[in-house]
Design a protein around this motif. Structure first.
Motif, short mmCIF file in Angstrom:
data_model
loop_
_atom_site.label_atom_id
_atom_site.label_comp_id
_atom_site.label_asym_id
_atom_site.label_seq_id
_atom_site.Cartn_x
_atom_site.Cartn_y
_atom_site.Cartn_z
N ASN A 53 1.06 -1.07 -0.17
CA ASN A 53 0.24 0.46 0.11
C ASN A 53 0.83 0.91 -0.30
O ASN A 53 2.05 0.89 -0.06
N VAL A 54 0.38 2.19 -0.65
CA VAL A 54 0.93 3.94 -0.52
C VAL A 54 0.48 4.29 0.43
O VAL A 54 -0.69 4.81 0.39
N THR A 55 0.86 4.94 1.46
CA THR A 55 0.12 5.90 3.06
C THR A 55 0.91 6.85 2.78
O THR A 55 2.50 6.93 2.12
N ALA A 56 0.37 7.49 3.57
CA ALA A 56 0.42 9.24 3.95
C ALA A 56 0.23 9.80 5.14
O ALA A 56 -0.72 9.58 5.13
N THR A 57 0.83 10.67 5.87
CA THR A 57 0.31 11.38 7.53
C THR A 57 0.55 12.21 7.32
O THR A 57 1.94 12.92 7.52
N ALA A 58 -0.49 13.31 7.61
CA ALA A 58 -0.25 14.80 7.54
C ALA A 58 -0.56 15.04 9.28
O ALA A 58 -1.67 14.86 9.09
N LEU A 59 -0.16 14.91 9.86
CA LEU A 59 0.19 15.57 11.63
C LEU A 59 -0.93 17.11 11.20
O LEU A 59 -0.22 17.64 10.98
N GLY A 60 -1.75 16.55 12.55
CA GLY A 60 -2.03 18.15 12.87
C GLY A 60 -1.60 18.19 14.49
O GLY A 60 -0.78 18.11 14.26
N SER A 61 -2.64 19.23 14.81
CA SER A 61 -2.38 20.18 15.15
C SER A 61 -2.22 19.49 16.74
O SER A 61 -1.26 20.18 17.78
N PRO A 65 -3.78 20.94 9.64
CA PRO A 65 -5.69 20.96 10.36
C PRO A 65 -5.15 20.69 11.62
O PRO A 65 -3.86 20.34 12.52
N VAL A 66 -6.22 20.60 12.52
CA VAL A 66 -6.48 20.38 13.48
C VAL A 66 -6.25 19.08 14.23
O VAL A 66 -5.48 18.10 14.85
N ARG A 67 -6.74 17.89 13.58
CA ARG A 67 -6.87 16.74 13.59
C ARG A 67 -5.85 15.76 12.73
O ARG A 67 -5.42 16.07 10.91
N THR A 68 -5.05 14.59 13.19
CA THR A 68 -4.13 14.52 11.98
C THR A 68 -5.33 13.70 11.05
O THR A 68 -5.87 12.44 10.99
N VAL A 69 -4.20 13.59 9.65
CA VAL A 69 -5.17 12.81 8.40
C VAL A 69 -3.82 11.91 8.03
O VAL A 69 -3.05 11.74 7.40
N ILE A 74 -15.13 18.03 2.14
CA ILE A 74 -15.38 17.67 3.33
C ILE A 74 -14.22 17.50 3.61
O ILE A 74 -14.51 17.31 5.01
N ALA A 75 -12.88 16.51 3.91
CA ALA A 75 -12.01 16.60 4.50
C ALA A 75 -11.66 17.40 5.94
O ALA A 75 -10.92 17.38 6.65
N GLN A 76 -11.75 18.72 4.72
CA GLN A 76 -11.05 19.85 5.73
C GLN A 76 -12.07 19.91 6.72
O GLN A 76 -11.62 21.11 7.70
N ARG A 77 -13.21 19.88 6.40
CA ARG A 77 -14.52 20.39 7.72
C ARG A 77 -14.15 19.26 8.86
O ARG A 77 -14.05 20.20 9.91
N LEU A 78 -13.96 18.07 8.51
CA LEU A 78 -13.94 16.81 9.43
C LEU A 78 -12.65 17.17 10.21
O LEU A 78 -11.96 16.86 11.37
N ALA A 79 -11.49 17.18 9.62
CA ALA A 79 -9.97 17.30 9.82
C ALA A 79 -9.88 18.81 11.13
O ALA A 79 -8.72 18.72 11.84
N ASN A 80 -10.62 19.63 10.94
CA ASN A 80 -10.75 20.70 11.66
C ASN A 80 -11.83 21.07 12.52
O ASN A 80 -12.03 21.65 13.13
N THR A 81 -12.21 19.43 12.90
CA THR A 81 -13.72 19.39 13.91
C THR A 81 -13.12 19.79 15.08
O THR A 81 -12.65 18.77 15.58
N PRO A 82 -13.74 20.62 16.06
CA PRO A 82 -12.84 19.76 17.25
C PRO A 82 -13.32 18.74 17.90
O PRO A 82 -14.43 18.77 17.46
N ASP A 83 -13.11 18.59 19.08
CA ASP A 83 -12.94 17.27 19.79
C ASP A 83 -14.74 17.33 20.74
O ASP A 83 -14.34 18.20 21.45
#
Length: 434
Positions: free
Chosen positions: A239-247, A290-294, A425-434
């Motif tokens: 598989n090809v994967t990548a991780t964008a760490l959130g704040s 983003p707030v969350r890791t993607v 959609i991804a940006q909305r979910l990745a920046n949704t606070p806890d």
């Protein structure tokens, strides 16, 4: 990163070359973040859409040129290396996640009837024969013949599965596809959802142009020889994967997945998902953190029971329920021939989020699978594990067909709109606070 080489291979009689492209990043991180917003192309849609259109076009063109993307093939490996370079171009470090698989080698796969040999492709989750094969009577599936004839593929009807489980016939020939609605004759293959646990008699898939001749022979119970001699060998795939760490890395992550393997070139079946996946990586990594890791995953083994995704989940089982959501970029939603996309979601909240952003991006309203129904494609693995998901899939007149080729099989303008919507959609979910 593993060095990329320019191969020349011949598969299924077709010679292809892979030419490495160095895609220029046309905008700085500041410019890109000003073009993208949580509702798509915000500041200068003409420039943004043209650049996105050109990138998507190049990605699918190059993916198509690689050849047959069957899991474990030389093309599968080279295509994965090519994709990892494209991930790097998009602004994030890729990873290759290796796994072992028992690949199938077809030594002989044919039906010999009336002195004529018809070559075909085995169903990868069925039985096998000896090298000598089976010689016997040839008739329709509901007859007492030794070898049965049916008509299934590329979709897998439940009646075909029942037939395989209950028949007393020693072997099955299935005529796949068919020339209708502008689709040419050809060999439109079926997937193998039971690849790791095959069942039933051996099944040979043959092209639609043999339909009438086989039907005539079956109607009189002629004699035939059936050979499906297969061997297995261990292979490594990835598989090809990548991780964008959130704040705030402690928050539940977002997963974005798309398959990268399939039958034949699969330009519209798989190419659209890959291109939109790369656009989402570009937007997430060049915009504000983003707030969350993607986590992004492009999985191999789609046609073999979603093998790559299941291995990805096996090593990260907690993500099924701990992730805020899984976004699944499935098959065919950017096909030019009969796409008729369908939105699949695990909740009404995710459904409304997706519909809102699709509408804002100008996407024709997709069909919606009922929340009570099980989803199709890789989203089903998330459903089985109790996770949250947004999934887009579609139909395709050229599904699993050799003519699923760039550019005629692909609706590039619609894919630009889907890239806009799913990035939002991804940006909305990745920046949704806890």
């Amino acid at each position: 990163m593993t060095p990329y080489t320019k191969p020349s291979q011949t598969l299924h009689g077709a010679t292809f070359e892979l030419d490495r492209k160095q895609f220029l990043r046309s905008l700085s991180a500041f410019a890109m973040s000003s073009l993208w917003s949580t509702s798509g192309f915000a500041q200068n849609p003409t420039i943004a859409e043209n650049e996105t259109y050109n990138r998507i076009n190049r990605i699918i063109r190059d993916y198509d040129a690689q050849g047959d993307h069957r899991t474990g093939s030389p093309v599968d490996a080279q295509s994965g290396l090519w994709l990892s370079d494209r991930v790097d171009d998009a602004g994030i470090v890729p990873e290759l996640e290796w796994m072992g698989v028992s690949t199938i080698e077809s030594q002989a796969a044919f039906l010999e009837i009336n002195g004529r040999r018809i070559d075909g492709v085995p169903l990868y989750d069925g039985g096998v024969t000896t090298p000598e094969g089976i010689t016997g009577t040839f008739g329709e599936q509901d007859s007492t013949s030794d070898i049965g004839l049916t008509y299934a593929g590329p979709r897998i009807p439940s009646a075909f599965l029942d037939y395989r489980r209950t028949t007393q016939q020693q072997a099955i020939v299935t005529v796949t596809g068919g020339a209708e609605n502008g689709v040419p004759e050809g060999l439109a293959l079926m997937n193998a959802p039971n690849f790791t646990d095959p069942f039933g008699p051996p099944v040979l898939q043959v092209a639609s142009q043999h339909r009438e001749m086989l039907r005539q022979v079956a109607s009189v119970g002629g004699s035939a020889k059936f050979v499906l001699h297969l061997t297995r060998r261990p292979e490594e795939v990835f598989n090809v994967t990548a991780t964008a760490l959130g704040s705030q890395p402690g928050l539940a992550p977002l997963i974005v997945m798309t398959p990268r393997s399939g039958w034949w070139t699969c330009a519209s079946e798989r190419g659209g998902g890959i291109a939109v996946w790369l656009e989402m990586i570009r937007a997430i990594t060049t915009g504000p953190t983003p707030v969350r890791t993607v986590v992004f995953v492009a999985s191999t083994g789609h046609e073999l029971g979603h093998y790559g995704l299941r291995e990805f989940i096996r090593t990260r089982s907690r993500l099924l329920t701990s992730a805020i959501a899984w976004i699944h970029l499935g098959a065919n939603f950017g096909a030019a021939v009969g796409a008729n996309p369908m939105l699949q979601t695990s909740s009404s909240e995710l459904q409304q989020l997706a519909l809102s952003e699709l509408s804002t991006a100008g996407v024709t309203a997709p069909r919606q699978r009922s929340l009570a129904d099980e989803p199709a494609g890789e989203a089903h693995a998330v459903f089985e594990g109790g996770g949250n998901y947004i999934s887009i899939i579609g139909n395709n007149g050229l599904f699993h067909h050799p003519h699923d080729r760039w550019p005629s099989a692909v609706d590039l303008s619609e894919l630009v709109r889907y890239a806009t919507a799913f990035t939002a959609i991804a940006q909305r979910l990745a920046n949704t606070p806890d």
